[in-house]
Structure formats: C-alpha cells, structure tokens
Design a protein around this motif. Structure first.
Motif, PDB file in Angstrom:
ATOM      1  N   SER A  95       3.028  11.405  -7.001  1.00 54.04           N
ATOM      2  CA  SER A  95       1.801  12.134  -6.701  1.00 54.04           C
ATOM      3  C   SER A  95       2.134  13.614  -6.695  1.00 54.04           C
ATOM      4  N   TYR A 110      -1.463   5.718  -6.604  1.00 53.40           N
ATOM      5  CA  TYR A 110      -2.012   7.057  -6.521  1.00 53.40           C
ATOM      6  C   TYR A 110      -2.904   7.379  -7.720  1.00 53.40           C
ATOM      7  N   SER A 164       0.819  -1.210   0.000  1.00 50.92           N
ATOM      8  CA  SER A 164       0.000   0.000   0.000  1.00 50.92           C
ATOM      9  C   SER A 164       0.853   1.259   0.000  1.00 50.92           C
ATOM     10  N   ILE A 165       2.160   1.121   0.230  1.00 47.05           N
ATOM     11  CA  ILE A 165       3.075   2.255   0.180  1.00 47.05           C
ATOM     12  C   ILE A 165       4.249   1.915  -0.717  1.00 47.05           C
ATOM     13  N   GLU A 185       6.022   5.947  -6.333  1.00 37.59           N
ATOM     14  CA  GLU A 185       4.682   6.254  -6.839  1.00 37.59           C
ATOM     15  C   GLU A 185       4.540   7.772  -6.869  1.00 37.59           C
ATOM     16  N   HIS A 211       5.082   6.580   0.577  1.00 33.61           N
ATOM     17  CA  HIS A 211       3.955   7.306   0.022  1.00 33.61           C
ATOM     18  C   HIS A 211       2.876   6.336  -0.463  1.00 33.61           C
ATOM     19  N   GLN A 212       1.694   6.850  -0.638  1.00 34.55           N
ATOM     20  CA  GLN A 212       0.562   6.028  -1.073  1.00 34.55           C
ATOM     21  C   GLN A 212       0.831   5.352  -2.403  1.00 34.55           C
ATOM     22  N   ARG A 213       0.484   4.089  -2.491  1.00 30.25           N
ATOM     23  CA  ARG A 213       0.580   3.317  -3.728  1.00 30.25           C
ATOM     24  C   ARG A 213      -0.664   2.448  -3.800  1.00 30.25           C
TER      25      ARG A 213
END
Length: 262
Positions: free
Chosen positions: A215, A203, A193-194, A213, A199-201
């Motif tokens: 953003s 996005y 998930s990161i 990822e 960071h968010q994965r």
C-alpha cells in the motif's frame, strides 16, 4: 534454520517447515501454510523451505526465498502420497539445490497425486520449476497466471542462499514497481484480513502475491523515495538529541516521519 543429517522422508526434510499426517490416510489430514516469509533455511534432504509428507497441503501467499537443499526441491518438497498440494500466490526467488544431478527446480514432487500451481512469481516457466522424481502427477489450475520475471521487486531481501545471512535483518516488503502487486487470487486461498506485517489485506484491486500487501501509505512510512533533497536543504539538530529534535527545511510543504528500527 538448518539441519545437517537425516534422510528419512517421515521425519526429516524441510529446513524451514515440515508438515506430516503422522501415518493417517493422506486424504484425511490437511495443512495450510499461509502468510510466511521462509528465507535462508537449509536442509540436506527433501526441501530447503517446506517439506510436506503424507497429507494435503495448501501453500498460500508465502515468500519462499533463498532456501537451499542438497537433495530435493530447494523451495518445496512433496513426498510419499502428498494427496493434493495447492500452491498459489507465492514468491519463489533465489532458492538453490546443490545436489541431485544438478536439478534446480524450486518444487520437487515425489508421489503427489494432484498439484495446483498458479498465481505464483518465479524466474522460470512452471515446467522448469516443478520436477518429479517418482512418477507422474496431475497438474491442475491456470498456469498462465504465474508471473515470470527477473526480480520480484522486494525492498531489501537477503542476497544469498547461505544460512549465515540473517533474514531477520532484511526487508521483504514489495516495492511500488513490483510485478507481484494485484496479481494474486483469493479463490480458495482464504486470506486473512491482514498480511505478514499486520497491514490491511486486500488493499488494491486484487490480493498481492507473497506475504506482503503493498500500500502506498505503508510504503511511505519506510522513508524510501525516488526524490532526493538538494544539498543543505534539510537540517536536523542536535545530533545526538535527548528531549528536543529540530528539523528545518526550505521546502514549503511536506511530511516528515520519524520511525525507529522496528
């Protein structure tokens, strides 16, 4: 990382990473290498970045950059019955081979059975990126999904494949113009998930190629922008500061972000 001696496929090879089943039947042992920046490593034998020996290996969403090998694949070496290798969503950039009759392929295959190579960013067609020195192998996957370009669009990567260039001080995140954004595939890649930087994965519409990822929010925090302020339009004082720092600008609105080196 670097090592300068050794020519044994069982224990040597892989300047950055070496995975092996330690003699078990190759179909019984699997490794997943995911979300790594593998840069500026050196091996004299069997893979400047990654060496896989006698096992299944899944290589997903890595940035394999500026690694160097004297004999063997500059980025990845698959050797001695690597039963299957799935190579997906990776960036290969700047890896170099200094020996073996001038072969410059990122991936060298020795006795691997099945190789999947798709949704990767490279500078060359996959037929030039994969070299086999020990017979045939079965290439599977949709190779038309690979992205071929001149530069993957990273903020500040290392510039050479020399191990003396410290990759720790470089920035391998994606620029907004990168060809790698939304060009990966989650099928079978089991993403976290990161990403590498936490960071968010995912996005955007699809997972990005590589360990990062992209953003717009995170990119804004880097302080990198295509806009430039007019001269004398921004004042920051005092310098150096201790308890108070004043920032004044003629712009009526905007965002100011202050970040440290980490």
């Amino acid at each position: 990382n670097q090592h300068t001696t050794g020519m044994c496929g069982a224990v040597d090879g892989g300047g950055g990473m070496n995975v092996s089943s330690n003699g078990a039947y190759p179909g019984e042992i699997s490794f997943t290498i995911r979300n790594n920046v593998i840069a500026n490593n050196y091996s004299p034998f069997a893979g400047g970045g990654i060496h896989a020996y006698w096992a299944n290996v899944n290589i997903y969403n890595n940035q394999i950059i500026n690694n160097r090998c004297h004999i063997g694949g500059s980025g990845i070496h698959l050797t001695l019955d690597t039963f299957s290798a799935t190579i997906r969503n990776n960036i290969f950039f700047g890896d170099s081979t200094t020996g073996l009759l001038g072969i410059t392929a990122n991936i060298q295959v020795g006795l691997a059975k099945y190789v999947t190579f798709e949704h990767n960013w490279t500078k060359n067609h996959f037929s030039n990126e994969i070299f086999t020195s020990a017979g045939s192998y079965i290439l599977s996957g949709d190779t038309t999904t690979n992205i071929i370009g001149v530069n993957p669009g990273l903020i500040n990567p290392t510039l050479t494949s020399d191990v003396t260039e410290n990759a720790i001080h470089s920035d391998f995140r994606l620029l907004p113009s990168s060809q790698c954004i939304d060009k990966g595939d989650t099928l079978g890649a089991h993403p976290d998930s990161i990403d590498y930087w936490g960071h968010q994965r995912i996005y955007g519409a699809k997972i990005d190629i590589g360990a990062c990822e992209y953003s717009p929010i995170e990119f804004a925090h880097t302080g990198i922008t295509n806009n430039t302020l007019p001269e004398n339009n921004l004042s920051v004082y005092p310098n150096p500061a201790s308890n108070l720092l004043f920032i004044s600008t003629r712009d009526p609105k905007g965002i100011v972000a202050i970040v440290d080196i980490t």
